[in-house]
Design a protein around this motif. Structure first.
Motif, PDB file in Angstrom:
ATOM      1  N   ARG A 287       0.846  -1.189   0.000  1.00 47.59           N
ATOM      2  CA  ARG A 287       0.000   0.000   0.000  1.00 47.59           C
ATOM      3  C   ARG A 287       0.886   1.245   0.000  1.00 47.59           C
ATOM      4  O   ARG A 287       2.042   1.198   0.417  1.00 47.59           O
ATOM      5  CB  ARG A 287      -0.917   0.037   1.240  1.00 47.59           C
ATOM      6  CG  ARG A 287      -1.920  -1.116   1.330  1.00 47.59           C
ATOM      7  CD  ARG A 287      -3.009  -1.017   0.295  1.00 47.59           C
ATOM      8  NE  ARG A 287      -4.043  -2.016   0.491  1.00 47.59           N
ATOM      9  CZ  ARG A 287      -4.014  -3.248  -0.024  1.00 47.59           C
ATOM     10  NH1 ARG A 287      -2.993  -3.630  -0.793  1.00 47.59           N
ATOM     11  NH2 ARG A 287      -5.004  -4.093   0.213  1.00 47.59           N
TER      12      ARG A 287
ATOM     13  N   TRP B 275      -3.447   4.631  -0.945  1.00 48.57           N
ATOM     14  CA  TRP B 275      -4.386   4.001  -0.006  1.00 48.57           C
ATOM     15  C   TRP B 275      -4.938   5.003   0.997  1.00 48.57           C
ATOM     16  O   TRP B 275      -6.131   5.055   1.241  1.00 48.57           O
ATOM     17  CB  TRP B 275      -3.668   2.861   0.718  1.00 48.57           C
ATOM     18  CG  TRP B 275      -4.422   2.187   1.811  1.00 48.57           C
ATOM     19  CD1 TRP B 275      -5.691   1.679   1.753  1.00 48.57           C
ATOM     20  CD2 TRP B 275      -3.955   1.924   3.145  1.00 48.57           C
ATOM     21  NE1 TRP B 275      -6.047   1.109   2.971  1.00 48.57           N
ATOM     22  CE2 TRP B 275      -4.985   1.248   3.834  1.00 48.57           C
ATOM     23  CE3 TRP B 275      -2.761   2.187   3.799  1.00 48.57           C
ATOM     24  CZ2 TRP B 275      -4.847   0.841   5.165  1.00 48.57           C
ATOM     25  CZ3 TRP B 275      -2.616   1.787   5.114  1.00 48.57           C
ATOM     26  CH2 TRP B 275      -3.661   1.110   5.789  1.00 48.57           C
ATOM     27  N   ARG B 276      -4.043   5.811   1.576  1.00 52.07           N
ATOM     28  CA  ARG B 276      -4.440   6.787   2.586  1.00 52.07           C
ATOM     29  C   ARG B 276      -3.558   8.024   2.492  1.00 52.07           C
ATOM     30  O   ARG B 276      -2.484   7.997   1.897  1.00 52.07           O
ATOM     31  CB  ARG B 276      -4.314   6.206   3.996  1.00 52.07           C
ATOM     32  CG  ARG B 276      -5.391   5.211   4.332  1.00 52.07           C
ATOM     33  CD  ARG B 276      -5.434   4.921   5.796  1.00 52.07           C
ATOM     34  NE  ARG B 276      -6.550   4.040   6.099  1.00 52.07           N
ATOM     35  CZ  ARG B 276      -6.813   3.578   7.317  1.00 52.07           C
ATOM     36  NH1 ARG B 276      -6.007   3.882   8.323  1.00 52.07           N
ATOM     37  NH2 ARG B 276      -7.848   2.806   7.529  1.00 52.07           N
TER      38      ARG B 276
ATOM     39  N   ASP C 278      -4.552  -1.196  10.698  1.00 52.20           N
ATOM     40  CA  ASP C 278      -5.457  -1.016   9.564  1.00 52.20           C
ATOM     41  C   ASP C 278      -4.879  -1.625   8.288  1.00 52.20           C
ATOM     42  O   ASP C 278      -5.623  -2.132   7.438  1.00 52.20           O
ATOM     43  CB  ASP C 278      -5.729   0.468   9.343  1.00 52.20           C
ATOM     44  CG  ASP C 278      -6.574   1.082  10.442  1.00 52.20           C
ATOM     45  OD1 ASP C 278      -7.094   0.320  11.282  1.00 52.20           O
ATOM     46  OD2 ASP C 278      -6.706   2.319  10.465  1.00 52.20           O
TER      47      ASP C 278
ATOM     48  N   ASP D 113      -6.782  -4.319   6.006  1.00 53.98           N
ATOM     49  CA  ASP D 113      -7.059  -4.037   4.599  1.00 53.98           C
ATOM     50  C   ASP D 113      -6.484  -5.121   3.695  1.00 53.98           C
ATOM     51  O   ASP D 113      -7.132  -5.536   2.724  1.00 53.98           O
ATOM     52  CB  ASP D 113      -6.468  -2.679   4.228  1.00 53.98           C
ATOM     53  CG  ASP D 113      -7.046  -2.138   2.929  1.00 53.98           C
ATOM     54  OD1 ASP D 113      -8.227  -1.755   2.934  1.00 53.98           O
ATOM     55  OD2 ASP D 113      -6.319  -2.119   1.923  1.00 53.98           O
TER      56      ASP D 113
END
Length: 336
Positions: free
Chosen positions: A130, A149-150, A309, A313
């Motif tokens: 990610r 992703w974030r 997280d 995920d």
């Protein structure tokens, strides 16, 4: 790209500490990493930057046998180097790049941003599961290389947090960051008028701690005249400093006038610095508010939450990395 869902790695078993490795140039990113050896988490930091021996970096990771790895500036890692590492790997984008134009917003294009964007072409999706970006506004551009992703601000190491103390005597001023024409344009008068220390080269986190303890006012000037958010902002807020900064973009929840003091011209910087030096108590509440906001990026909270997280995920959506299952390989070798 087909996603693999039967992952040969995962979070530690109950009661087993998370083994978390950080990879990056330590003069910049040790100040952002978690440093812990407890029943909860055990960490290591592997010093690496472009041009250094990638084989040595990989050997150190293998020796540590991490459950998860955070790679700062993953675009500097040679293609395929981490593709078969049996750990969850998140790459953290830490550099500003050109932003795409949005409704009512002009595209931010600058030679420095375009150069950093070209560096992103070195990002190999086979090295990471990610990608996280420090700036949500660069996500559309970064997505051209790998889907982000974030987005979240870069955390700050717990060891750099300080209580906000009243200033006794004349406050001391500090700027940590390399010298550029844009920065010198802002800082030159402050340097000439006051005792302002400019640390223009990367320093070890131990040296940084000493500097944070000895200074009370700091400046944040962008590398070049384009909008961004530098990680030094939260770092100095965590240390209880008064931060005087150019406008931030994004703000990551910080409010000018409440958490830091915003200036838009070199003349404004001199004026605020002069007032803060003469009347430091007038800015005490700003320092307290900024210090409170810095708690959101404390490393001991931010990194374990992100890794938790990440595992969730990956369990739900898999990864594009084709990591070989070493357990099966060893089993097959034993049978042979």
């Amino acid at each position: 790209m087909a996603l693999r869902r039967d992952l040969p790695f995962g979070p530690p078993a109950a009661g087993v500490p998370l083994r978390l490795a950080f990879v990056g140039q330590q003069t910049y990113f040790r100040a952002c990493a978690l440093d812990e050896d407890s029943a909860r988490v055990r960490t290591t930091f592997v010093d690496y930057r472009a041009g250094r021996d990638p084989g040595l970096m990989r050997a150190k990771l293998d020796a540590f046998a991490p459950h998860a790895v955070v790679v700062f500036r993953p675009e500097t890692v040679p293609a395929g180097l981490l593709a078969d590492l049996p750990a969850a790997i998140v790459g953290f984008l830490t550099e500003p790049i050109s932003r795409q134009a949005g409704p009512g917003r002009a595209q931010a294009v600058h030679w420095d941003l375009e150069g950093r964007r070209r560096d992103m072409a070195g990002l190999d999706p086979a090295n990471v599961d990610r990608i996280v970006s420090f700036d949500p506004m660069i996500v559309p551009t970064a997505d051209e290389f790998m889907e982000v992703w974030r987005s979240l601000p870069i955390p700050v190491a717990d060891r750099l947090y300080r209580p906000v103390r009243r200033v006794h005597g004349t406050p001391r001023m500090l700027f940590v960051g390399r010298s550029t024409v844009h920065r010198e344009r802002y800082l030159i008068d402050v340097k000439h008028r006051f005792d302002c220390l400019h640390v223009a080269f990367g320093i070890q986190v131990e040296e940084l701690e000493t500097l944070l303890d000895r200074h009370q006012i700091t400046f944040n000037i962008h590398n070049e005249p384009y909008p961004s958010f530098e990680n030094r902002v939260f770092l100095h807020l965590a240390a209880g400093h008064l931060v005087i900064s150019e406008p931030l973009s994004p703000t990551h929840g910080l409010e000018p006038g409440f958490d830091y003091v915003e200036v838009s011209h070199p003349e404004d910087l001199v004026a605020v610095a002069t007032e803060a030096r003469a009347f430091p108590d007038a800015f005490h509440r700003v320092r307290v508010r900024g210090r409170q906001k810095a708690e959101q990026v404390r490393a001991s909270r931010a990194w374990p939450a992100l890794v938790r997280d990440l595992f969730a995920d990956l369990a739900a959506f898999g990864t594009g990395r084709q990591v070989p299952d070493r357990r099966r390989t060893l089993s097959g070798a034993a049978g042979a």
